[in-house]
Design a protein around this motif. Structure first.
Motif, mmCIF file in Angstrom:
data_model
loop_
_atom_site.group_PDB
_atom_site.id
_atom_site.type_symbol
_atom_site.label_atom_id
_atom_site.label_comp_id
_atom_site.label_asym_id
_atom_site.label_seq_id
_atom_site.Cartn_x
_atom_site.Cartn_y
_atom_site.Cartn_z
ATOM 1 N N THR A 11 0.820 -1.208 0.000
ATOM 2 C CA THR A 11 0.000 0.000 0.000
ATOM 3 C C THR A 11 0.851 1.254 0.000
ATOM 4 O OG1 THR A 11 -0.134 -0.097 2.394
ATOM 5 C CG2 THR A 11 -1.933 -1.120 1.151
ATOM 6 N N ASN A 12 2.135 1.125 0.253
ATOM 7 C CA ASN A 12 3.013 2.285 0.197
ATOM 8 C C ASN A 12 4.361 1.866 -0.385
ATOM 9 O OD1 ASN A 12 4.530 1.115 2.308
ATOM 10 N ND2 ASN A 12 3.145 1.973 3.808
ATOM 11 N N LYS A 13 5.262 2.822 -0.514
ATOM 12 C CA LYS A 13 6.540 2.566 -1.193
ATOM 13 C C LYS A 13 7.646 2.100 -0.244
ATOM 14 C CE LYS A 13 5.052 3.838 -5.207
ATOM 15 N NZ LYS A 13 4.901 2.945 -6.294
ATOM 16 N N THR A 14 7.327 1.892 1.016
ATOM 17 C CA THR A 14 8.356 1.456 1.955
ATOM 18 C C THR A 14 8.778 0.020 1.668
ATOM 19 O OG1 THR A 14 6.726 0.742 3.574
ATOM 20 C CG2 THR A 14 7.552 2.994 3.780
ATOM 21 N N GLU A 15 9.983 -0.273 2.029
ATOM 22 C CA GLU A 15 10.516 -1.621 1.797
ATOM 23 C C GLU A 15 9.829 -2.620 2.722
ATOM 24 O OE1 GLU A 15 14.760 -3.772 2.368
ATOM 25 O OE2 GLU A 15 14.746 -1.782 1.468
ATOM 26 N N LEU A 16 9.432 -3.760 2.169
ATOM 27 C CA LEU A 16 8.779 -4.784 2.961
ATOM 28 C C LEU A 16 9.809 -5.555 3.782
ATOM 29 C CD1 LEU A 16 6.347 -6.251 0.299
ATOM 30 C CD2 LEU A 16 5.772 -4.780 2.207
ATOM 31 N N LYS A 17 9.457 -5.900 4.974
ATOM 32 C CA LYS A 17 10.328 -6.730 5.805
ATOM 33 C C LYS A 17 10.237 -8.165 5.308
ATOM 34 C CE LYS A 17 9.528 -3.805 9.776
ATOM 35 N NZ LYS A 17 8.876 -3.665 11.063
ATOM 36 N N SER A 18 11.251 -8.957 5.595
ATOM 37 C CA SER A 18 11.280 -10.327 5.092
ATOM 38 C C SER A 18 10.072 -11.128 5.567
ATOM 39 C CB SER A 18 12.573 -11.029 5.495
ATOM 40 O OG SER A 18 12.670 -11.139 6.889
ATOM 41 N N ASN A 19 9.604 -10.886 6.785
ATOM 42 C CA ASN A 19 8.428 -11.590 7.292
ATOM 43 C C ASN A 19 7.190 -11.220 6.476
ATOM 44 O OD1 ASN A 19 6.961 -13.267 9.072
ATOM 45 N ND2 ASN A 19 6.342 -11.496 10.274
ATOM 46 N N GLU A 20 7.055 -9.961 6.143
ATOM 47 C CA GLU A 20 5.926 -9.520 5.328
ATOM 48 C C GLU A 20 5.997 -10.130 3.935
ATOM 49 O OE1 GLU A 20 4.720 -5.114 6.775
ATOM 50 O OE2 GLU A 20 6.783 -5.361 6.052
ATOM 51 N N LEU A 21 7.184 -10.181 3.372
ATOM 52 C CA LEU A 21 7.354 -10.772 2.049
ATOM 53 C C LEU A 21 6.978 -12.252 2.088
ATOM 54 C CD1 LEU A 21 8.154 -10.505 -0.876
ATOM 55 C CD2 LEU A 21 10.518 -10.931 -0.207
ATOM 56 N N GLN A 22 7.372 -12.963 3.127
ATOM 57 C CA GLN A 22 7.019 -14.381 3.248
ATOM 58 C C GLN A 22 5.510 -14.549 3.382
ATOM 59 O OE1 GLN A 22 9.138 -17.074 2.911
ATOM 60 N NE2 GLN A 22 7.174 -18.103 2.750
ATOM 61 N N GLN A 23 4.866 -13.672 4.129
ATOM 62 C CA GLN A 23 3.415 -13.733 4.261
ATOM 63 C C GLN A 23 2.732 -13.493 2.917
ATOM 64 O OE1 GLN A 23 2.643 -10.854 7.322
ATOM 65 N NE2 GLN A 23 2.833 -12.353 8.965
ATOM 66 N N ARG A 24 3.259 -12.542 2.148
ATOM 67 C CA ARG A 24 2.708 -12.258 0.825
ATOM 68 C C ARG A 24 2.881 -13.451 -0.101
ATOM 69 N NH1 ARG A 24 2.716 -6.964 -1.493
ATOM 70 N NH2 ARG A 24 4.158 -7.782 -3.019
ATOM 71 N N LEU A 25 4.050 -14.074 -0.052
ATOM 72 C CA LEU A 25 4.311 -15.241 -0.883
ATOM 73 C C LEU A 25 3.389 -16.393 -0.491
ATOM 74 C CD1 LEU A 25 5.904 -16.655 -3.082
ATOM 75 C CD2 LEU A 25 7.645 -17.203 -1.376
ATOM 76 N N ASP A 26 3.224 -16.622 0.803
ATOM 77 C CA ASP A 26 2.326 -17.682 1.282
ATOM 78 C C ASP A 26 0.891 -17.434 0.822
ATOM 79 O OD1 ASP A 26 4.496 -18.861 2.542
ATOM 80 O OD2 ASP A 26 3.962 -18.101 4.544
ATOM 81 N N ALA A 27 0.450 -16.178 0.897
ATOM 82 C CA ALA A 27 -0.902 -15.825 0.452
ATOM 83 C C ALA A 27 -1.043 -16.047 -1.050
ATOM 84 C CB ALA A 27 -1.222 -14.384 0.817
ATOM 85 N N TYR A 28 -0.040 -15.646 -1.811
ATOM 86 C CA TYR A 28 -0.050 -15.832 -3.271
ATOM 87 C C TYR A 28 -0.171 -17.316 -3.613
ATOM 88 C CZ TYR A 28 1.731 -15.909 -8.062
ATOM 89 O OH TYR A 28 1.886 -16.129 -9.399
ATOM 90 N N GLN A 29 0.618 -18.153 -2.937
ATOM 91 C CA GLN A 29 0.576 -19.582 -3.206
ATOM 92 C C GLN A 29 -0.781 -20.178 -2.834
ATOM 93 O OE1 GLN A 29 4.092 -20.686 -0.994
ATOM 94 N NE2 GLN A 29 5.333 -20.727 -2.855
ATOM 95 N N ALA A 30 -1.362 -19.715 -1.736
ATOM 96 C CA ALA A 30 -2.681 -20.205 -1.318
ATOM 97 C C ALA A 30 -3.748 -19.826 -2.337
ATOM 98 C CB ALA A 30 -3.038 -19.654 0.057
ATOM 99 N N ILE A 31 -3.685 -18.606 -2.844
ATOM 100 C CA ILE A 31 -4.657 -18.163 -3.843
ATOM 101 C C ILE A 31 -4.497 -18.958 -5.135
ATOM 102 C CG2 ILE A 31 -5.292 -16.226 -5.342
ATOM 103 C CD1 ILE A 31 -6.398 -16.022 -2.490
ATOM 104 N N CYS A 32 -3.255 -19.190 -5.544
ATOM 105 C CA CYS A 32 -3.019 -19.973 -6.762
ATOM 106 C C CYS A 32 -3.557 -21.391 -6.597
ATOM 107 C CB CYS A 32 -1.539 -19.995 -7.116
ATOM 108 S SG CYS A 32 -0.942 -18.432 -7.783
#
Length: 57
Positions: A11-32
């Motif tokens: 939602t903003n231009k700040t750098e994502l933390k590794s935990n947030e990136l992992q959560q995003r990846l997990d969500a992406y895989q679940a949706i796929c």
């Protein structure tokens, strides 16, 4: 897929933390996985197509 992809975009231009990136990846895989039949139907016409995943951070 647009809804799933939109939910993964930051939602903003700040750098994502590794935990947030992992959560995003997990969500992406679940949706796929959830929409695997729809993805397979699209791939009949666009072989190799996958929903985009922007990896920021």
């Amino acid at each position: 897929m647009h809804i799933a992809y939109s939910a993964l975009r930051p939602t903003n231009k700040t750098e994502l933390k590794s935990n947030e990136l992992q959560q995003r990846l997990d969500a992406y895989q679940a949706i796929c996985e959830k929409y695997s039949r729809e993805i397979a139907a699209i791939q009949k016409y666009l072989p190799g197509w996958t929903p985009a995943f922007e990896r920021k951070g």
